[in-house]
Write a protein that holds these residues in place. Structure first.
Motif, PDB file in Angstrom:
ATOM      1  N   PHE A   1       1.681  -2.178 -37.311  1.00 36.23           N
ATOM      2  CA  PHE A   1       1.837  -2.614 -38.689  1.00 36.23           C
ATOM      3  C   PHE A   1       0.481  -2.611 -39.385  1.00 36.23           C
ATOM      4  N   SER A   2      -0.505  -3.212 -38.704  1.00 37.17           N
ATOM      5  CA  SER A   2      -1.848  -3.264 -39.267  1.00 37.17           C
ATOM      6  C   SER A   2      -2.411  -1.890 -39.522  1.00 37.17           C
ATOM      7  N   ILE A   3      -2.347  -1.052 -38.479  1.00 39.59           N
ATOM      8  CA  ILE A   3      -2.980   0.259 -38.604  1.00 39.59           C
ATOM      9  C   ILE A   3      -2.326   1.062 -39.709  1.00 39.59           C
ATOM     10  N   VAL A   4      -0.998   1.065 -39.722  1.00 36.91           N
ATOM     11  CA  VAL A   4      -0.314   1.885 -40.721  1.00 36.91           C
ATOM     12  C   VAL A   4      -0.626   1.352 -42.121  1.00 36.91           C
ATOM     13  N   LEU A   5      -0.569   0.034 -42.265  1.00 40.03           N
ATOM     14  CA  LEU A   5      -0.849  -0.539 -43.586  1.00 40.03           C
ATOM     15  C   LEU A   5      -2.276  -0.214 -44.028  1.00 40.03           C
ATOM     16  N   VAL A   6      -3.221  -0.426 -43.118  1.00 37.30           N
ATOM     17  CA  VAL A   6      -4.614  -0.172 -43.471  1.00 37.30           C
ATOM     18  C   VAL A   6      -4.831   1.322 -43.720  1.00 37.30           C
ATOM     19  N   ALA A   7      -4.225   2.160 -42.868  1.00 37.06           N
ATOM     20  CA  ALA A   7      -4.393   3.609 -43.031  1.00 37.06           C
ATOM     21  C   ALA A   7      -3.822   4.049 -44.372  1.00 37.06           C
TER      22      ALA A   7
ATOM     23  N   GLN B   1      -3.295   2.185 -47.111  1.00 35.44           N
ATOM     24  CA  GLN B   1      -4.064   1.637 -48.229  1.00 35.44           C
ATOM     25  C   GLN B   1      -5.406   2.359 -48.380  1.00 35.44           C
ATOM     26  N   LEU B   2      -6.100   2.513 -47.255  1.00 36.17           N
ATOM     27  CA  LEU B   2      -7.400   3.173 -47.345  1.00 36.17           C
ATOM     28  C   LEU B   2      -7.230   4.662 -47.609  1.00 36.17           C
ATOM     29  N   GLY B   3      -6.138   5.228 -47.084  1.00 37.60           N
ATOM     30  CA  GLY B   3      -5.840   6.635 -47.352  1.00 37.60           C
ATOM     31  C   GLY B   3      -5.585   6.856 -48.831  1.00 37.60           C
ATOM     32  N   LEU B   4      -4.894   5.923 -49.440  1.00 36.20           N
ATOM     33  CA  LEU B   4      -4.649   5.996 -50.881  1.00 36.20           C
ATOM     34  C   LEU B   4      -5.964   5.820 -51.639  1.00 36.20           C
ATOM     35  N   TYR B   5      -6.770   4.899 -51.139  1.00 39.17           N
ATOM     36  CA  TYR B   5      -8.054   4.642 -51.781  1.00 39.17           C
ATOM     37  C   TYR B   5      -8.921   5.906 -51.749  1.00 39.17           C
ATOM     38  N   LEU B   6      -8.973   6.510 -50.541  1.00 40.04           N
ATOM     39  CA  LEU B   6      -9.764   7.734 -50.398  1.00 40.04           C
ATOM     40  C   LEU B   6      -9.196   8.848 -51.259  1.00 40.04           C
ATOM     41  N   GLY B   7      -7.856   8.965 -51.221  1.00 35.62           N
ATOM     42  CA  GLY B   7      -7.186  10.007 -52.002  1.00 35.62           C
ATOM     43  C   GLY B   7      -7.483   9.807 -53.482  1.00 35.62           C
ATOM     44  N   SER B   8      -7.403   8.558 -53.933  1.00 35.62           N
ATOM     45  CA  SER B   8      -7.676   8.262 -55.335  1.00 35.62           C
ATOM     46  C   SER B   8      -9.120   8.600 -55.673  1.00 35.62           C
ATOM     47  N   SER B   9     -10.039   8.162 -54.805  1.00 38.65           N
ATOM     48  CA  SER B   9     -11.456   8.410 -55.070  1.00 38.65           C
ATOM     49  C   SER B   9     -11.716   9.898 -55.201  1.00 38.65           C
TER      50      SER B   9
ATOM     51  N   GLY C   1       0.063   3.948 -33.925  1.00 37.02           N
ATOM     52  CA  GLY C   1      -0.173   3.712 -35.348  1.00 37.02           C
ATOM     53  C   GLY C   1      -0.664   4.959 -36.053  1.00 37.02           C
ATOM     54  N   MET C   2      -1.550   5.696 -35.380  1.00 33.94           N
ATOM     55  CA  MET C   2      -2.073   6.916 -35.988  1.00 33.94           C
ATOM     56  C   MET C   2      -0.971   7.952 -36.140  1.00 33.94           C
ATOM     57  N   LEU C   3      -0.094   8.031 -35.126  1.00 29.92           N
ATOM     58  CA  LEU C   3       1.004   9.006 -35.214  1.00 29.92           C
ATOM     59  C   LEU C   3       1.858   8.714 -36.446  1.00 29.92           C
ATOM     60  N   ILE C   4       2.172   7.439 -36.635  1.00 26.96           N
ATOM     61  CA  ILE C   4       2.990   7.083 -37.799  1.00 26.96           C
ATOM     62  C   ILE C   4       2.220   7.329 -39.095  1.00 26.96           C
ATOM     63  N   SER C   5       0.947   6.944 -39.096  1.00 24.08           N
ATOM     64  CA  SER C   5       0.139   7.147 -40.301  1.00 24.08           C
ATOM     65  C   SER C   5       0.072   8.616 -40.683  1.00 24.08           C
ATOM     66  N   LEU C   6      -0.107   9.464 -39.660  1.00 24.07           N
ATOM     67  CA  LEU C   6      -0.221  10.894 -39.960  1.00 24.07           C
ATOM     68  C   LEU C   6       1.101  11.438 -40.487  1.00 24.07           C
TER      69      LEU C   6
ATOM     70  N   THR D   1      -9.621  11.040 -42.946  1.00 18.89           N
ATOM     71  CA  THR D   1     -10.806  11.788 -42.528  1.00 18.89           C
ATOM     72  C   THR D   1     -11.181  11.325 -41.123  1.00 18.89           C
ATOM     73  N   PRO D   2     -11.964  12.120 -40.411  1.00 20.20           N
ATOM     74  CA  PRO D   2     -12.410  11.667 -39.083  1.00 20.20           C
ATOM     75  C   PRO D   2     -13.114  10.318 -39.189  1.00 20.20           C
ATOM     76  N   GLY D   3     -13.839  10.129 -40.279  1.00 21.69           N
ATOM     77  CA  GLY D   3     -14.529   8.855 -40.479  1.00 21.69           C
ATOM     78  C   GLY D   3     -13.553   7.703 -40.570  1.00 21.69           C
ATOM     79  N   LEU D   4     -12.479   7.918 -41.331  1.00 21.22           N
ATOM     80  CA  LEU D   4     -11.492   6.848 -41.494  1.00 21.22           C
ATOM     81  C   LEU D   4     -10.775   6.592 -40.172  1.00 21.22           C
ATOM     82  N   ALA D   5     -10.457   7.693 -39.450  1.00 21.60           N
ATOM     83  CA  ALA D   5      -9.788   7.542 -38.148  1.00 21.60           C
ATOM     84  C   ALA D   5     -10.677   6.740 -37.205  1.00 21.60           C
ATOM     85  N   GLY D   6     -11.974   7.055 -37.212  1.00 21.96           N
ATOM     86  CA  GLY D   6     -12.914   6.330 -36.358  1.00 21.96           C
ATOM     87  C   GLY D   6     -13.008   4.873 -36.774  1.00 21.96           C
ATOM     88  N   ALA D   7     -13.069   4.653 -38.083  1.00 17.82           N
ATOM     89  CA  ALA D   7     -13.176   3.282 -38.591  1.00 17.82           C
ATOM     90  C   ALA D   7     -11.931   2.488 -38.211  1.00 17.82           C
TER      91      ALA D   7
END
Ligand SMILES: Nc1ncnc2c1ncn2[C@@H]1O[C@H](COP(=O)(O)OP(=O)(O)OP(=O)(O)O)[C@@H](O)[C@H]1O
Ligand SMILES: [Mg+2]
Lengths: 250, 376
Positions: free
Chosen positions: B26-32, B34-42, B318-323, B339-345
Motif C-alpha cells: 500500500f505504501s509503496i504503490v501510494l508513494v510511487a 504520488q511521486l510518479g505524478l509529481y515527477l510526471g507533472s514536473s 509493490g514495484m510490480l503493481i506500481s509499474l 526513474t531509476p532514482g525514484l525506484a532506488g529512493a
C-alpha cells in the motif's frame, strides 16, 4: 575428587516481588557443583527450586550472596557479561522443552551453537553428533510438532550439551514425560555427568529419578535442609542424616 | 541461522505476513503513484524550458511561468540585449493562452507557442507527421496527437480557429503534453502574434544564447542592468518558477507530496504493528535465546532480518503493481514517471520504513527477562 567446583552458590538470598507481595524465595543457600556428578534438587512446590536454578544459571540475579562460575565471581556483572558467561559455561533444559517450533531438530541444536558463534559445516556436524548421542539420529529433520514429548526433551538435552558446557541445569526435565521417557532422559543426564565429566543439576519432584542421582539436595522454604550422597560403588544413593532440619531464621 | 529463524518466523503466520505485505505494498504503490505524478507533472511543466536552446531567459518582471509570461517585451529590450557582450543571439518567442474554436462548435483553451525555425530556439520535438517547413505554410500549426479528440480534429489537414484566425494542422507531435491541460499549438512567431492579437514586434520572452565561453552569471548581471523592468533568468531559475507556480501556488504539488507522506505513515504503522505482534508471539523464543546466552544484538538482528525480508518482498510486489499502474497511465492526461532514482529512493524508503517499524519490536524484546524461561 580434587577438581575445582564448576559452579558455586554462596549464601544466596533472593527477594521476589515488591511491596506487600514481597517473598523471600531464598534465605541464604549455599551449593557447590562438582564435575562428574548428577545432583538432584528436591523440595515442595514454592520452596525456591526454580529460583535457585535461575540464579545459579546466571539468568536471575541474587539479592545478596555470590555465584562463582569456574571460580569466577559474577558480582557486579552486566547483562551482556552474564550472557557471555551463560553461553560459555552453562547448558539449560526446561520443563516445557522451549524448542523453536519453526525449526527442525537439527536447526534447534544449531541455533544454540550459532548463538555462541559456532557456524557452518562444523556446527552442523556437531549438532548431528549430539542428536545421535541422545538417540535421535533418525529424527534430524523433524519439527518439534512432529516429535513426541520424550523426543522433544532429548532434542533439548542435545541443545544443552552441544556447546560442551561444564554445567547443565535442568528444571523438572521429566515432569511432562511418561515413565519410560522420563527414565530415558534421566539416563542421559546421568551419562552426561559421569562420562563427559560435567556438573548436572536437575530439579525434580519425581521419586523415579532418585536412582540416577549421585547426590540429592533437599530444599524447603528457601533453605537447604539436607543432602544425601550415594557412596561410591553403590547403585542408588543411601539416605544419610536428613533428620536435622534447619529452622528458618528470623 | 539468524536468517533461517527470521524467515521461518515470518512465514510461520501467513495471515500476518499477508497483512505486513499489504501494508508495505500500500505504501509503496501510494508513494510511487504520488511521486510518479509529481515527477510526471514536473517534467511536463518544465519540458519547454528544458528543450529551449538558450542559457538565459528574458521575461517580463515577475513572470510566473512559461505559460504565463505577463506583459510583453519590446524590440528595445531585444536591442539592448543584443548589445551586451557575450550574447550571441536573442530569440523572440510568443507564448500565450488562446481560445481554440472546435470545428463542431464549442471551444477549449490552448497555449500558442510562436517561434521561428531558423532561430533554432525551440522547435516541436517528437514530430510524427510533417515538419517545420510544413508549419511555415500560411495558417499552419503543429499540435500533439494525444490531444486530437480534445481539439475536435482528426489529424493533419483539418482546420479550426484560434481566436479569430483560421488554422490548419500541418504537423503532429507525439507526447508533448501540457500540465495545464491546455494543448500546445506550435506556429511561427508572426503567425502567433496575429492569432493572439499582439501588435507590432512585441514578444513574451527572449531566449538568449551566449557566445562560447561566456560567463553566464556575468552576462546575466550585465543584462539585468541594461534591461530595467525585465527579469533575466537562468534555465534552472525559470524552471523553478514554473514549478512553483503550477505545483505549489495551485496546491497540486502539496497534495501529491502530502499523499506520499500519508502513504509512508500508514505503511509504517501497519508494518510496525504486525512486526510488534509477531515479536510478541515469539517472545518466549527470544527469551530462550537470551537464556542460551545470545547477545541482545543477536536477537535484534533476527527482528531486523524479519523486517528486512518483509521490505524486500513488499518492495518487489509493490514495484510490480506500481509499474502496472504506470503502464496503464501512459495515455492518461497525466502519465506517471518512474526513474531509476525514484525506484532506488523507494527501496531505501521501504527499508527505512521497516527499520523504523522494527524499533518498537526491539524495545519490547529488550525488556524480556530470560528468567521467564523456567517459569512456563
Ligand atoms: N516473580 C515473582 N514474584 C513474587 N514471588 C515469586 C515470583 N516468582 C516466584 N515467586 C515466589 O517465590 C517462591 C519460590 O518460587 P519458585 O518458583 O522458585 O518455587 P519452586 O520450588 O520452583 O516451585 P515449583 O515446584 O512449584 O516449581 C514461591 O513462593 C513463589 O510464589
Ligand atoms: Mg519451579
Amino acid at each position: 575428587m580434587t577438581s575445582t567446583p564448576s559452579l558455586e552458590a554462596d549464601n544466596i538470598v533472593k527477594e521476589l516481588g515488591r511491596g506487600a507481595g514481597k517473598v523471600m524465595a531464598l534465605k541464604g543457600v549455599s551449593l557447590v557443583l562438582n564435575p562428574g556428578e548428577l545432583t538432584l534438587l528436591m523440595g515442595p512446590s514454592g520452596s525456591g527450586k526454580t529460583t535457585l536454578l535461575s540464579i545459579m544459571g546466571c539468568i536471575l540475579t541474587q539479592t545478596s550472596g555470590d555465584i562463582r562460575v569456574a571460580g569466577q565471581s559474577t558480582k557486579g556483572m552486566r547483562a551482556e557479561e552474564l550472557a557471555a558467561l551463560r553461553r560459555t559455561h552453562i547448558g539449560y533444559i526446561f520443563q516445557s522443552y522451549n524448542l523453536f517450533p519453526t525449526l527442525n531438530a537439527l536447526e534447534n541444536v544449531r541455533i544454540a551453537l550459532d548463538v555462541i558463534g559456532q557456524k557452518g559445516y562444523a556446527a552442523s556436524q556437531r549438532a548431528e553428533e549430539v542428536l545421535h548421542e541422545v538417540g535421535l539420529g533418525h529424527r534430524l529433520k523433524n519439527y518439534p510438532g512432529n516429535l513426541s514429548g520424550g523426543e522433544q526433551q532429548r532434542v533439548a538435552v542435545a541443545r544443552a550439551i552441544a556447546s560442551s558446557p561444564s554445567v547443565v541445569l535442568a528444571d523438572e526435565p521429566t515432569a511432562a514425560l511418561d515413565s519410560e521417557n522420563g527414565h530415558a532422559v534421566m539416563e542421559l543426564l546421568a551419562r552426561i555427568a559421569r562420562e563427559q565429566k560435567r556438573s548436572v543439576l536437575a530439579v525434580t519432584h519425581d521419586p523415579r529419578t532418585l536412582g540416577y542421582a549421585d547426590r540429592v539436595v533437599r530444599i524447603e522454604d528457601g533453605l537447604i535442609v539436607g543432602e544425601e550422597r550415594r557412596p561410591d560403588g553403590l547403585d542408588a544413593p543411601r539416605v544419610t542424616d536428613l533428620t536435622k532440619r534447619r529452622k528458618a531464621h528470623g | 541461522m539468524i536468517l533461517t529463524l527470521a524467515f521461518r518466523n515470518l512465514f510461520h503466520d501467513r495471515i500476518r505476513l499477508a497483512v505486513t505485505l499489504i501494508g508495505i505494498l500500500f505504501s509503496i504503490v501510494l508513494v510511487a503513484v504520488q511521486l510518479g505524478l509529481y515527477l510526471g507533472s514536473s517534467r511536463m511543466i518544465t519540458a519547454m524550458i528544458e528543450r529551449a536552446n538558450g542559457e538565459l531567459w528574458v521575461t517580463a518582471y515577475g513572470a510566473k511561468s512559461f505559460e504565463d509570461g505577463g506583459v510583453l517585451l519590446t524590440p528595445r529590450e531585444r536591442h539592448a540585449a543584443l548589445a551586451t557582450p557575450g550574447v550571441k543571439a536573442v530569440i523572440p518567442m510568443i507564448v500565450a493562452f488562446a481560445e481554440w474554436r472546435k470545428p463542431s462548435g464549442g471551444s477549449t483553451r490552448v497555449v500558442v507557442v510562436g517561434t521561428d525555425a531558423e532561430d533554432k530556439g525551440l522547435e516541436p520535438w517528437s514530430l510524427v507527421q510533417g515538419d517545420w517547413e510544413d508549419i511555415k505554410a500560411p495558417d499552419a500549426i503543429a499540435v500533439d496527437n494525444t490531444y486530437l479528440r480534445e481539439l475536435d480534429i482528426a489529424g493533419v489537414g483539418d482546420t479550426a480557429q484560434i481566436a479569430t484566425g483560421r488554422v490548419r494542422v500541418r504537423a503532429l507531435t507525439h507526447g508533448i503534453r501540457s500540465f495545464t491541460q491546455s494543448p500546445y499549438v506550435f506556429t511561427p512567431l508572426n503567425r502567433a502574434r496575429q492569432l493572439i492579437g499582439v501588435d507590432g514586434d512585441k514578444t513574451t520572452f527572449f531566449l538568449v544564447q551566449l557566445e562560447p565561453g561566456a560567463d553566464v552569471e556575468a552576462v546575466r548581471a550585465d543584462l539585468k542592468s541594461r534591461l530595467e523592468g525585465a527579469d533575466v533568468l537562468t534555465k534552472p531559475e525559470f524552471r523553478d518558477r514554473s514549478l512553483t507556480q503550477w505545483l505549489f501556488r495551485t496546491g497540486a504539488g502539496v497534495a501529491l507530496i502530502g499523499g506520499a507522506l500519508l502513504g509512508i505513515l500508514v505503511g509504517t504503522v501497519i508494518v510496525a504493528q504486525t512486526l510488534y505482534s509477531s515479536t510478541k508471539d515469539h517472545l518466549n523464543e527470544f527469551a530462550t535465546l537470551r537464556a542460551l546466552g545470545s547477545t541482545s544484538g543477536y536477537i535484534h538482528k533476527v527482528i531486523l532480518a524479519q523486517a528486512g525480508m518483509s521490505a524486500v518482498i513488499g518492495y518487489i510486489l509493490g514495484m510490480l503493481i506500481s509499474l502496472t499502474v504506470l503502464f496503464m497511465s501512459r495515455s492518461s492526461p497525466l502519465p506517471l514517471v518512474m526513474t531509476p532514482g525514484l525506484a532506488g529512493a523507494l527501496f531505501a524508503l521501504t527499508l527505512s520504513m521497516c527499520a523504523i517499524s522494527a524499533v518498537s519490536a526491539i524495545v519490547k524484546v529488550t525488556k524480556i527477562d530470560p528468567a521467564t524461561v523456567f517459569n512456563r
